[in-house]
Design a protein around this motif. Sequence first.
Motif, PDB file in Angstrom:
ATOM      1  N   VAL A 150       1.174  -1.203  -0.296  1.00  0.00           N
ATOM      2  CA  VAL A 150      -0.086  -0.291  -0.093  1.00  0.00           C
ATOM      3  C   VAL A 150       0.907   1.250   0.085  1.00  0.00           C
ATOM      4  CG1 VAL A 150      -1.124   1.343   1.851  1.00  0.00           C
ATOM      5  CG2 VAL A 150      -2.014  -0.804   0.701  1.00  0.00           C
ATOM      6  N   ALA A 163      -7.829   2.242  -5.438  1.00  0.00           N
ATOM      7  CA  ALA A 163      -8.814   2.190  -4.569  1.00  0.00           C
ATOM      8  C   ALA A 163     -10.018   2.462  -5.123  1.00  0.00           C
ATOM      9  CB  ALA A 163      -8.538   3.471  -3.580  1.00  0.00           C
ATOM     10  N   ASN A 167     -13.585  -0.175  -5.113  1.00  0.00           N
ATOM     11  CA  ASN A 167     -14.982   0.635  -4.550  1.00  0.00           C
ATOM     12  C   ASN A 167     -15.990   0.008  -5.778  1.00  0.00           C
ATOM     13  OD1 ASN A 167     -14.356   1.308  -1.757  1.00  0.00           O
ATOM     14  ND2 ASN A 167     -13.165   3.333  -3.109  1.00  0.00           N
ATOM     15  N   MET A 181     -12.587  -2.876  -1.252  1.00  0.00           N
ATOM     16  CA  MET A 181     -12.097  -2.224  -1.011  1.00  0.00           C
ATOM     17  C   MET A 181     -12.162  -2.472   0.511  1.00  0.00           C
ATOM     18  SD  MET A 181      -9.643  -0.328  -0.870  1.00  0.00           S
ATOM     19  CE  MET A 181      -8.644   1.053  -0.101  1.00  0.00           C
ATOM     20  N   ALA A 182     -13.272  -2.369   0.584  1.00  0.00           N
ATOM     21  CA  ALA A 182     -14.057  -2.863   2.398  1.00  0.00           C
ATOM     22  C   ALA A 182     -13.561  -4.042   2.785  1.00  0.00           C
ATOM     23  CB  ALA A 182     -15.684  -2.994   1.927  1.00  0.00           C
ATOM     24  N   ARG A 185      -9.642  -3.006   3.614  1.00  0.00           N
ATOM     25  CA  ARG A 185      -9.923  -2.838   4.845  1.00  0.00           C
ATOM     26  C   ARG A 185      -9.830  -3.590   6.162  1.00  0.00           C
ATOM     27  NH1 ARG A 185     -12.894   1.854   2.317  1.00  0.00           N
ATOM     28  NH2 ARG A 185     -14.310   1.010   3.245  1.00  0.00           N
ATOM     29  N   GLY A 186     -10.779  -4.048   5.593  1.00  0.00           N
ATOM     30  CA  GLY A 186     -11.280  -4.804   6.984  1.00  0.00           C
ATOM     31  C   GLY A 186     -10.061  -6.338   7.406  1.00  0.00           C
ATOM     32  N   ILE A 188      -7.012  -5.200   7.071  1.00  0.00           N
ATOM     33  CA  ILE A 188      -5.825  -4.569   7.930  1.00  0.00           C
ATOM     34  C   ILE A 188      -6.658  -4.347   9.321  1.00  0.00           C
ATOM     35  CG2 ILE A 188      -4.586  -2.466   7.624  1.00  0.00           C
ATOM     36  CD1 ILE A 188      -4.442  -2.015   5.079  1.00  0.00           C
ATOM     37  N   ALA A 189      -7.522  -3.838   9.313  1.00  0.00           N
ATOM     38  CA  ALA A 189      -7.896  -2.614  10.092  1.00  0.00           C
ATOM     39  C   ALA A 189      -8.598  -4.259  11.860  1.00  0.00           C
ATOM     40  CB  ALA A 189      -9.349  -2.497  10.306  1.00  0.00           C
ATOM     41  N   ILE A 241     -16.044   0.165  10.111  1.00  0.00           N
ATOM     42  CA  ILE A 241     -14.735  -0.202   8.970  1.00  0.00           C
ATOM     43  C   ILE A 241     -15.390  -0.937   7.830  1.00  0.00           C
ATOM     44  CG2 ILE A 241     -12.647  -0.288   8.553  1.00  0.00           C
ATOM     45  CD1 ILE A 241     -11.918  -0.160  11.640  1.00  0.00           C
ATOM     46  N   MET A 242     -15.578  -1.813   7.738  1.00  0.00           N
ATOM     47  CA  MET A 242     -15.647  -3.189   6.099  1.00  0.00           C
ATOM     48  C   MET A 242     -16.953  -1.835   5.686  1.00  0.00           C
ATOM     49  SD  MET A 242     -15.117  -6.331   7.472  1.00  0.00           S
ATOM     50  CE  MET A 242     -15.332  -7.293   5.869  1.00  0.00           C
TER      51      MET A 242
END
Length: 444
Positions: A150, A163, A167, A181-182, A185-186, A188-189, A241-242
């Motif tokens: 990233v 990104a 999306n 993308m979600a 992010r999920g 990573i988060a 977040i997702m």
Amino acid sequence: MEFDLSAQPEIVQQAAEYSLIVWELAKSWALSPAAWSQFALLIVAYLLAVLVARRLRGMLTRVLTPPTGSETMLSQTRRTLLLGLPLLLPLLAYGFTAIGESVVRSLFDSGAVIAFGKRLFLFLAVRTLVREIISDPLLKLLGRYVLLPVAALYAVGLLDPLAAKMNEMTVTLGNISFSVMALVRGVIAGGILFWLGGWSTRQTSQFIEAQEEMRPSLRQLTAKTIEFAIFTVAFLLLLNIMGINLSALAVIGGAVGVGLGFGLQKIASNFISGVILLIEGQATVGDYVELDGGEAGQIVKMTARAAILETFDGRWIVVPNEDFITTRVVNYSDSGSANRYEAPFSVSYDTDINRVPPIIEAAVATHPDVLDAPYPPDCELRGFGDSGIDFAVEFWVNGLDDGPNKYTSDVLFLIWNALKDNGIEIPYPHRVVEFKGDLPQVSE
């Protein structure tokens, strides 16, 4: 020079298009005085960062190094900050470059070169973080295969287009829909949140275990409650977040309810039994218990499903929590209660038996683990045997007479020495044989 790539695959055409864009950009930078000034500012910012980092590194090392052997929370924080010193150079270069970028944009109304340099320094900071600072295996894996790519895409300016493309791509599971993308992010988060959850749970457990005024069962219950709350919050944050609508979890909740009603009855029963055990404190970690089924051992761990017993010969026995509720359990050490044992012995019939109790009681009382309460050592006459007069001394200790503790053995040694010192004979088995009639003759 132009090439006809219309017959080539789409990915080849896109790669050629990006290559042309990069070529035109590099050519414009090479021929632009503003670009050359930005290159010069990048070099100055880096050299200034090297100089300042060299000065600050020594000073911060002296300030942050804790005293040898100190394990306070402040000392642990200082050690953690010391681990981040390798980030000093790239972060300073990033900061100085950001200042230079604002100056360049005010003078030339352009700052593409220096903005690229700033992103490059940020990539170097991320690379240093992953390679030299992060030690946790999960975070290192996420950093190597997610964070570094990233940061590289951000450095070359491809992160935003990628990104946007991700999306647009969606994944649908039943009535739950989310973008690729979600999902990224999920991942990573989720890795970061659950690592933070595990770390905070360990810190909280250590703090609670240090509160010795609390009952062991209450400490266990508090730690489990906090652990459940932390991971529940982490899970809800991850869903947010997702971008997943929490109302969509109603279907999953219904499926879980059906599962509890059929296949998960035992798991639910054991979980609820574990909560009852922790609340009531009838059996907790450190207690030596014996169940109706014959399982016996010291409780070394209590989980949401079962308790783990360790026997004195090193075996582990996993006992479902429900067994502690539905069957009879003998607890030999609940709340640190004392246990009574006895050591039998005999003396000769020639002994004045009135002397024996005070001699033995005084000798046994010298053992450091023998208690005066609830009762001091008590020597009792048990009967008249074939070879001697039978006695037994009862004594109380905190703990079990097994494994590392050899209370009865120690007490028997004390009895032997006390009887020998006072001239009291310890009999050994013997028989009197009577012959009726003439003795048999032995021929020579």
